[in-house]
Design a protein around this motif. Structure first.
Motif, PDB file in Angstrom:
ATOM      1  N   THR A  34     115.214  31.574  18.331  1.00  0.00           N
ATOM      2  CA  THR A  34     116.090  31.717  19.495  1.00  0.00           C
ATOM      3  C   THR A  34     116.750  30.377  19.801  1.00  0.00           C
ATOM      4  O   THR A  34     116.275  29.329  19.379  1.00  0.00           O
ATOM      5  N   ALA A  35     117.818  30.447  20.537  1.00  0.00           N
ATOM      6  CA  ALA A  35     118.483  29.243  21.037  1.00  0.00           C
ATOM      7  C   ALA A  35     118.964  29.549  22.442  1.00  0.00           C
ATOM      8  O   ALA A  35     119.459  30.646  22.710  1.00  0.00           O
ATOM      9  N   THR A  36     118.793  28.611  23.335  1.00  0.00           N
ATOM     10  CA  THR A  36     119.237  28.795  24.709  1.00  0.00           C
ATOM     11  C   THR A  36     119.990  27.556  25.160  1.00  0.00           C
ATOM     12  O   THR A  36     119.822  26.475  24.611  1.00  0.00           O
ATOM     13  N   ALA A  37     120.819  27.731  26.178  1.00  0.00           N
ATOM     14  CA  ALA A  37     121.552  26.612  26.751  1.00  0.00           C
ATOM     15  C   ALA A  37     120.695  25.966  27.831  1.00  0.00           C
ATOM     16  O   ALA A  37     120.095  26.652  28.652  1.00  0.00           O
ATOM     17  N   ASP A  38     120.614  24.661  27.818  1.00  0.00           N
ATOM     18  CA  ASP A  38     119.891  23.913  28.835  1.00  0.00           C
ATOM     19  C   ASP A  38     120.842  23.681  30.002  1.00  0.00           C
ATOM     20  O   ASP A  38     121.982  23.244  29.805  1.00  0.00           O
ATOM     21  N   SER A  39     120.407  23.945  31.197  1.00  0.00           N
ATOM     22  CA  SER A  39     121.287  23.823  32.357  1.00  0.00           C
ATOM     23  C   SER A  39     121.747  22.394  32.613  1.00  0.00           C
ATOM     24  O   SER A  39     122.710  22.177  33.342  1.00  0.00           O
ATOM     25  N   SER A  40     121.095  21.409  31.998  1.00  0.00           N
ATOM     26  CA  SER A  40     121.492  20.013  32.214  1.00  0.00           C
ATOM     27  C   SER A  40     122.637  19.572  31.305  1.00  0.00           C
ATOM     28  O   SER A  40     123.156  18.478  31.459  1.00  0.00           O
ATOM     29  N   LEU A  69     108.250  35.067   8.602  1.00  0.00           N
ATOM     30  CA  LEU A  69     108.430  33.844   9.383  1.00  0.00           C
ATOM     31  C   LEU A  69     109.619  33.915  10.339  1.00  0.00           C
ATOM     32  O   LEU A  69     110.056  32.892  10.865  1.00  0.00           O
ATOM     33  N   GLY A  70     110.137  35.113  10.583  1.00  0.00           N
ATOM     34  CA  GLY A  70     111.315  35.258  11.426  1.00  0.00           C
ATOM     35  C   GLY A  70     111.125  34.804  12.858  1.00  0.00           C
ATOM     36  O   GLY A  70     112.077  34.436  13.527  1.00  0.00           O
ATOM     37  N   GLY A  71     109.896  34.789  13.356  1.00  0.00           N
ATOM     38  CA  GLY A  71     109.633  34.381  14.728  1.00  0.00           C
ATOM     39  C   GLY A  71     109.173  32.946  14.864  1.00  0.00           C
ATOM     40  O   GLY A  71     108.814  32.514  15.956  1.00  0.00           O
ATOM     41  N   ALA A  72     109.207  32.181  13.773  1.00  0.00           N
ATOM     42  CA  ALA A  72     108.706  30.807  13.793  1.00  0.00           C
ATOM     43  C   ALA A  72     109.842  29.797  13.636  1.00  0.00           C
ATOM     44  O   ALA A  72     110.870  30.102  13.041  1.00  0.00           O
ATOM     45  N   VAL A  73     109.620  28.603  14.163  1.00  0.00           N
ATOM     46  CA  VAL A  73     110.522  27.486  13.858  1.00  0.00           C
ATOM     47  C   VAL A  73     110.114  26.997  12.473  1.00  0.00           C
ATOM     48  O   VAL A  73     108.931  26.737  12.222  1.00  0.00           O
ATOM     49  N   THR A  74     111.067  26.914  11.554  1.00  0.00           N
ATOM     50  CA  THR A  74     110.746  26.556  10.175  1.00  0.00           C
ATOM     51  C   THR A  74     111.659  25.461   9.646  1.00  0.00           C
ATOM     52  O   THR A  74     112.794  25.308  10.096  1.00  0.00           O
ATOM     53  N   LEU A  75     111.143  24.719   8.695  1.00  0.00           N
ATOM     54  CA  LEU A  75     111.921  23.782   7.888  1.00  0.00           C
ATOM     55  C   LEU A  75     111.772  24.286   6.457  1.00  0.00           C
ATOM     56  O   LEU A  75     110.680  24.269   5.897  1.00  0.00           O
TER      57      LEU A  75
END
Length: 88
Positions: A75-81, A34-40
């Protein structure tokens, strides 16, 4: 940008991460496919895990005592806003 000038008190940096540490919730998710999935992940019935990533560091703590559940994203990214001053 210095922290004194950072509107939120911190800045974001783009970094590459090493493989998840053994005994970490991230490592358990990778091992489960599950490393590539968003998980709870419900930690209450899970085998005791004792590490979790916080930003780019690994924190040692008994997760089942600290949290009921953990949300993980691949993954996590910065939103330009946002005002966090992401650097790359």
């Amino acid at each position: 940008m210095s922290l004194a000038r950072a509107p939120a008190g911190f800045t974001l940096d783009v970094v590459s991460l090493d493989a998840p540490a053994p005994g970490s919730v991230e490592g358990a998710l990778v091992d489960a496919g599950l490393g590539g999935a968003v998980t709870l992940t419900d930690l209450r019935p899970a085998p005791p895990l004792d590490r979790i990533r916080s930003q780019s560091a690994t924190v040692d703590t008994p997760l089942h005592q600290a949290f009921d559940a953990v949300v993980c994203t691949p993954t996590a990214t910065a939103d330009s806003s946002t005002m966090f001053g992401a650097s790359s």
